[in-house]
Design a protein around this motif. Structure first.
Motif, short mmCIF file in Angstrom:
data_model
loop_
_atom_site.label_atom_id
_atom_site.label_comp_id
_atom_site.label_asym_id
_atom_site.label_seq_id
_atom_site.Cartn_x
_atom_site.Cartn_y
_atom_site.Cartn_z
N THR A 147 0.71 -1.19 0.06
CA THR A 147 -0.04 -0.07 -0.01
C THR A 147 0.73 1.28 -0.08
OG1 THR A 147 0.03 -0.13 2.41
CG2 THR A 147 -1.68 -1.16 1.41
N GLY A 148 2.28 1.04 0.06
CA GLY A 148 3.07 2.31 0.11
C GLY A 148 3.21 3.05 1.47
N CYS A 149 2.66 2.28 2.42
CA CYS A 149 2.78 2.99 3.82
C CYS A 149 4.12 3.33 4.54
CB CYS A 149 1.67 1.95 4.69
SG CYS A 149 2.81 0.63 5.50
N ARG A 150 5.11 2.62 3.98
CA ARG A 150 6.64 2.93 4.29
C ARG A 150 6.80 2.29 5.90
NH1 ARG A 150 8.47 8.39 1.66
NH2 ARG A 150 10.39 7.02 1.98
N ALA A 164 2.75 5.36 7.43
CA ALA A 164 2.64 4.23 8.51
C ALA A 164 1.21 4.04 8.97
CB ALA A 164 3.20 5.19 9.63
N CYS A 165 0.58 4.11 7.78
CA CYS A 165 -1.04 3.66 8.33
C CYS A 165 -1.33 1.98 7.91
CB CYS A 165 -1.96 4.67 7.51
SG CYS A 165 -3.72 3.66 7.82
N PRO A 166 -1.74 1.36 8.79
CA PRO A 166 -1.94 -0.29 8.42
C PRO A 166 -3.31 -0.33 7.82
CG PRO A 166 -2.16 -0.15 10.61
CD PRO A 166 -1.86 1.37 10.17
N ILE A 167 -4.25 0.63 7.94
CA ILE A 167 -5.61 0.62 7.44
C ILE A 167 -5.85 0.64 5.99
CG2 ILE A 167 -8.03 1.67 7.81
CD1 ILE A 167 -6.85 2.56 10.86
N ALA A 168 -5.10 1.50 5.59
CA ALA A 168 -5.14 1.73 4.09
C ALA A 168 -6.55 2.04 3.49
CB ALA A 168 -4.52 0.81 3.45
N CYS A 169 -7.31 3.11 3.97
CA CYS A 169 -8.54 3.41 3.34
C CYS A 169 -8.66 4.01 2.14
CB CYS A 169 -9.34 4.29 4.25
SG CYS A 169 -9.01 5.89 4.20
N LYS A 210 -5.34 -0.68 -3.04
CA LYS A 210 -5.43 0.13 -1.92
C LYS A 210 -4.00 0.98 -1.64
CE LYS A 210 -7.62 -2.27 1.77
NZ LYS A 210 -7.66 -2.68 3.05
N ARG A 211 -4.28 1.94 -1.18
CA ARG A 211 -3.24 3.05 -0.65
C ARG A 211 -3.42 3.52 0.72
NH1 ARG A 211 -1.17 0.62 -4.13
NH2 ARG A 211 -0.83 1.20 -6.34
N ALA A 212 -2.16 3.90 1.11
CA ALA A 212 -2.18 4.02 2.81
C ALA A 212 -1.53 5.42 2.86
CB ALA A 212 -1.46 2.99 3.71
N CYS A 213 -1.62 6.23 3.83
CA CYS A 213 -0.92 7.49 4.44
C CYS A 213 0.24 6.71 5.17
CB CYS A 213 -1.78 8.17 5.31
SG CYS A 213 -3.13 9.23 4.59
N LEU A 225 6.13 3.01 -8.44
CA LEU A 225 6.32 2.72 -10.05
C LEU A 225 5.13 3.28 -10.51
CD1 LEU A 225 7.58 -0.95 -9.91
CD2 LEU A 225 9.06 1.31 -10.16
N GLU A 226 4.84 3.29 -11.86
CA GLU A 226 3.78 3.75 -12.51
C GLU A 226 2.47 3.52 -11.67
OE1 GLU A 226 2.62 5.74 -15.34
OE2 GLU A 226 4.27 6.66 -14.55
N ASP A 227 2.22 2.10 -11.67
CA ASP A 227 0.93 1.88 -10.97
C ASP A 227 0.83 0.79 -9.86
OD1 ASP A 227 2.47 -0.42 -12.03
OD2 ASP A 227 0.47 -1.57 -12.88
N ARG A 228 2.33 0.98 -9.12
CA ARG A 228 2.32 0.00 -7.78
C ARG A 228 3.48 0.57 -6.99
NH1 ARG A 228 1.68 -5.09 -9.11
NH2 ARG A 228 0.54 -4.76 -11.01
N PHE A 229 3.49 -0.20 -5.80
CA PHE A 229 4.66 0.25 -5.12
C PHE A 229 5.56 -1.00 -4.93
CE2 PHE A 229 1.93 3.27 -3.41
CZ PHE A 229 2.49 4.39 -3.31
N LEU A 230 6.93 -0.77 -5.36
CA LEU A 230 7.83 -2.11 -5.08
C LEU A 230 8.70 -1.65 -4.05
CD1 LEU A 230 9.09 -4.24 -6.58
CD2 LEU A 230 10.76 -2.65 -7.67
#
Ligand code: SF4
Ligand code: SF4
Ligand code: SF4
Lengths: 139, 440
Positions: free
Chosen positions: A17-20, B262-267, B257-260, A47-52
């Motif tokens: 999810t790219g949360c780092r 350090a967020c595990p929820i990823a809303c 799904k994308r997250a802010c 990347l263009e459409d995803r995180f790696l």
């Protein structure tokens, strides 16, 4: 504790999810009293459409077989990370400390009973430790 | 100092002067961070329509790996409301401000030509840029100047073409994501000829009790992993109760799904790397504007991203227009309930009165009560999601100051979030702050 010679990290980019959080966890366990994702041995690349999530493979001696290969899932296929990024190469240092320039290489968190910190905090399931027995598509 | 960086960066766009200032520790102890701190600094700075300053303040925990610690407050003077106003920036911008070595950014003056700010831990540049670019093009231009490895960590906050229309709906876009309720802030960016702020820092954040923090974060994430399924089911049940079929249509069609930070929820959700409207926006589109088809909602949202328009402000303003038309106070426009094309046409017309925004329209046509009522509908809907949380409004103010997301309250014990503050900063949150929430 995990012996990197018998394990690989499986990275499922479909789940990242790219949360780092992985970067932060890596930096925390290696730097004790501070956090800084620029000191992590894993970096999440957009990347263009995803995180790696890329892991800087540990150094190995010239005679040893590369122990750092990661498996990366993109869509339905699993690839060897070496085809994707030099950062996983055991002979090169791509990630460096921002101030000192000291190379940052993944040590599989060998000093931690709990195993890799990045895997521990990745709740999406994008990072997984697996035994190296699986078939991998080599290109 | 632990947790905070203890420094503010002051940039004057008129003369290019840049100054690093030490933040009074008592101020940080009293106002902590986020909107509480940004608004207090705005008051101390005598913020006004004339000096038109922008104040950004990170949450106290922002950037520290505490789950959901991603937020940052942005305060300015609202000429229509004649008061200081603040919105919350999500995603990855706040943590990067900390990584640049600052808790607070104060931007004053006006650039001689359209520019963006590029800030790192050791330099500040005011770089000229084309004003016509869309937010996504702006991000590409800024990142395009650097190699991939470097640009990967650049975080941006931009405005789009709506700013050139002098629209009160001009909102902010951070790394491709529209910031809800950021209408008017974008207008202040435009008044300053500030197209964007780009950050990239490598500074660390010191932790007061690192091992306790590590343990706490690990425990919180372990418990999240365990409760994940039930958590998402509970959220699902709440949304079902709200009866918003559009939400499911949008969020179940080939999305990522994308997250802010350090967020595990990823809303957050994207499709082909473009953000999709979130719950509040979908609620506004469906309930205020009668837009209930997936393609329509996404088309309108994409236009908002392209122009840089706050979708929540837009919904309120469009609904105000309908009320005014119904009351015979203004001539009828192309827009009717559910008519997305008509609304999009209005938005593209820079002379359309929708660009006065809901507050502007309400003030001009004496529609304040109706407008307030619409806002309450949106706020109540949000509060309903947190109906099982005791003292939700006070707690969310505290979370805002810490830089945490409201959703954290649904999954993590409040006491753990407060504990995280003491592990990060080595200080205890003042009891009166905890009770009163945001002092600002
Ligand atoms: S913690 Fe997991 S989901 Fe988050 S960025 Fe790292 S790999 Fe991706
Ligand atoms: S296994 Fe450990 S050292 Fe390697 S990237 Fe993950 S956290 Fe860092
Ligand atoms: S729950 Fe959503 S808005 Fe909140 S921090 Fe996570 S991704 Fe961001």
């Amino acid at each position: 504790m995990i012996d990197p010679r018998h394990y690989r990290m499986r990275v499922d980019t479909n789940k990242c999810t790219g949360c780092r959080h992985c970067e932060m966890a890596c930096s925390m366990v290696h730097n004790q009293d501070k956090v800084n994702y620029h000191r992590a041995r894993i970096r999440v690349i957009a990347l263009e459409d995803r995180f790696l999530p890329l892991i800087a493979g540990p150094y190995v001696s010239e005679t040893e077989e590369c122990a750092s290969k990661k498996l990366v899932q993109i869509g339905d296929k699993v690839y060897d990370q070496c085809i994707l990024c030099r950062a996983s190469c055991p002979n090169k240092s791509i990630f460096k400390e921002p101030d000192s320039g000291i190379p940052l290489k993944c040590d599989f968190c060998a000093f931690r009973e709990e195993g890799p910190a990045c895997v521990q905090v990745c709740t999406s399931g994008a990072l997984e430790i697996i035994k190296i027995e699986e078939e991998v598509e080599e290109i | 100092m632990f947790g905070w960086q203890g420094k503010a960066l002051r940039i004057n766009l008129s003369n290019g002067l840049v100054r690093t200032e030490v933040i009074d520790e008592a101020l940080l102890a009293d106002y902590v961070g986020g909107c509480a701190l940004a608004k207090q600094i705005a008051r101390l700075e005598d913020i006004s329509a004339q000096n038109n300053k922008l104040i950004l303040a990170s949450g106290a925990l922002t950037g520290t790996a505490v789950p959901t610690a991603a937020f940052c407050g942005l305060a300015s003077y609202d000429q229509i409301r004649e008061d200081v106003t603040c919105c919350s920036l999500l995603y990855h911008f706040g943590p990067e401000l900390k990584a640049c070595g600052y808790d607070v950014l104060i931007i004053e003056g006006k650039a001689s030509k359209w520019s963006y700010l590029f800030i790192t831990e050791d330099k500040v540049e005011i770089v000229p840029i084309e004003p016509e670019l869309s937010p996504l093009e702006t991000e590409r231009v800024i990142r395009g100047k650097f190699k991939k490895w470097y640009s990967n960590d650049i975080r941006t906050l931009c405005i789009g073409k709506a700013a050139l229309m002098r629209s009160a709906l001009t909102g902010l876009v951070t790394d491709g994501l529209l910031v809800n309720r950021s209408g008017r802030f974008g207008q202040i960016f435009a008044e300053k000829r500030l197209k964007a702020i780009a950050l990239r820092g490598t500074e660390e954040i010191k932790l007061a009790k690192p091992s306790q923090l590590q343990q706490l974060v690990t425990d919180m994430l372990d418990s999240f992993r365990e409760k994940k399924q039930t958590f998402f089911e509970a959220i699902h049940a709440k949304f079902v109760k709200i009866d918003l079929p559009l939400l499911w249509e949008i969020h179940h069609h080939g999305i990522e799904k994308r997250a802010c930070f350090a967020c595990p929820i990823a809303c957050l959700h994207t499709r082909k790397n473009k953000f999709l409207p979130n719950f509040t926006v979908i609620f506004c589109f469906a309930r205020l504007l009668g837009i209930d088809r997936q393609e329509d909602a996404e088309r309108l949202y994409n236009l908002c991203i392209d122009l840089g328009i706050d979708p929540v402000g837009l919904s309120l303003a469009a609904r105000c227009l309908l009320e005014l038309e119904a009351a015979g106070k203004i001539a009828k426009s192309h827009f009717r309930l559910g008519n997305t094309a008509g609304l999009m046409q209005l938005l593209k017309d820079k002379k359309a009165i929708i660009h006065k925004g809901n507050v502007g329209l309400a003030k001009e046509y004496g529609l304040e009560a109706e407008c307030e009522n619409l806002l309450n509908i949106i706020n109540k809907q949000w509060e309903q999601i947190f109906s099982n949380i005791e003292n939700f409004s006070e707690k969310r103010q505290v979370l805002n100051a810490l830089g945490l997301c409201d959703y954290a309250l649904l999954i993590f014990p409040y006491a753990d979030l407060i504990k995280a503050f003491s592990f990060v900063t080595g200080k205890e949150l003042d009891k009166t702050f905890l009770l009163a929430g945001n002092r600002a």
